[in-house]
Scaffold this motif. Sequence first.
Motif, PDB file in Angstrom:
ATOM      1  N   LEU A  21       0.922  -1.146   0.003  1.00 59.62           N
ATOM      2  CA  LEU A  21      -0.135  -0.225  -0.168  1.00 59.62           C
ATOM      3  C   LEU A  21       0.792   1.119  -0.019  1.00 59.62           C
ATOM      4  O   LEU A  21       1.584   1.275   1.060  1.00 59.62           O
ATOM      5  N   ARG A  37      -6.493   4.872  -0.510  1.00 61.16           N
ATOM      6  CA  ARG A  37      -7.555   4.139  -0.843  1.00 61.16           C
ATOM      7  C   ARG A  37      -7.614   3.673  -2.123  1.00 61.16           C
ATOM      8  O   ARG A  37      -8.442   2.713  -2.565  1.00 61.16           O
ATOM      9  N   LEU A  40      -6.409   0.115  -2.771  1.00 60.64           N
ATOM     10  CA  LEU A  40      -7.164  -1.010  -1.928  1.00 60.64           C
ATOM     11  C   LEU A  40      -8.150  -1.658  -3.296  1.00 60.64           C
ATOM     12  O   LEU A  40      -8.249  -1.157  -4.447  1.00 60.64           O
ATOM     13  N   ARG A  87      -6.691  -8.213   5.445  1.00 64.29           N
ATOM     14  CA  ARG A  87      -5.588  -8.179   4.948  1.00 64.29           C
ATOM     15  C   ARG A  87      -4.972  -6.792   4.765  1.00 64.29           C
ATOM     16  O   ARG A  87      -3.649  -6.232   5.200  1.00 64.29           O
ATOM     17  N   ALA A  88      -5.726  -5.880   4.307  1.00 60.53           N
ATOM     18  CA  ALA A  88      -5.537  -4.380   3.927  1.00 60.53           C
ATOM     19  C   ALA A  88      -5.337  -3.676   5.751  1.00 60.53           C
ATOM     20  O   ALA A  88      -4.254  -3.175   5.826  1.00 60.53           O
ATOM     21  N   GLU A  91      -1.766  -4.707   7.095  1.00 66.39           N
ATOM     22  CA  GLU A  91      -0.782  -3.851   6.438  1.00 66.39           C
ATOM     23  C   GLU A  91      -0.792  -2.351   7.378  1.00 66.39           C
ATOM     24  O   GLU A  91       0.275  -1.915   7.571  1.00 66.39           O
ATOM     25  N   ILE A  92      -1.841  -1.803   7.205  1.00 68.46           N
ATOM     26  CA  ILE A  92      -2.078  -0.615   7.744  1.00 68.46           C
ATOM     27  C   ILE A  92      -1.813  -0.509   9.255  1.00 68.46           C
ATOM     28  O   ILE A  92      -0.984   0.344   9.843  1.00 68.46           O
ATOM     29  N   LEU A 183     -12.502  -0.436   7.696  1.00 65.79           N
ATOM     30  CA  LEU A 183     -11.935  -1.783   7.310  1.00 65.79           C
ATOM     31  C   LEU A 183     -12.285  -2.613   8.477  1.00 65.79           C
ATOM     32  O   LEU A 183     -12.619  -3.943   8.052  1.00 65.79           O
TER      33      LEU A 183
END
Length: 217
Positions: A21, A37, A40, A87-88, A91-92, A183
């Motif tokens: 990302l 964004r 994604l 999953r996102a 990472e964040i 999310l």
Amino acid sequence: MTNLHPFPGPATPAATPSLPLPFDPAMAPALRGRLLREALPDPLRELLDSGRIGRRSRFTDDGFADVAEEWTPPAQVTPRHAALARRALVEIEESILAPASANHLLGRVLALLSHFPAKATTPEVEQLLAMDWADDLGEFPAWAIDHAARVWRRTRKWRPSIAEIRALCEEACAGERALADRLRAIVLAGERAGGSGGGTGAAAVRPVLAGAVRRMR
């Protein structure tokens, strides 16, 4: 000159996270958020665009605090959406919003306070002060703490309080935290949809507090 010292251990300078990302803390918040964004998966972006946004007043023991934005995911969230969102979110949370190390945090605080000399205190008191700063700023990523210190150096003429630096840190990462909250709501809605045999998981999800949109100052 303050006697605050970083905790023992190797220094770990802040660095821009290396992620699938895209993220660059030097960018303007609006551009940074848009690029994040847009990176994604399409199904997640569609859900984020179709969720419901509401606003409500929040109160504390002292009275009115602010007006908060609440985001509720749409009804069509599925377990597949939940997997993509999880999953996102990992990472964040583990990179972009990962808390700063104690060494980096206290090193940055030491440098900032050194610009605003104060009356000397005992080493014991200085150690307690260092623990307070580490405790109250420990939730924020290094880049947000760096941003807060930079803003304070360039715009203020007096020594900062912890509350003032916290407010700047919260402002710096508000967009990333709001995205993480949404999310997280998608993950919960998708898991509930899967657990109920494909029902509308969003109906069972409480709206997510995505951050205050207006504060009393």
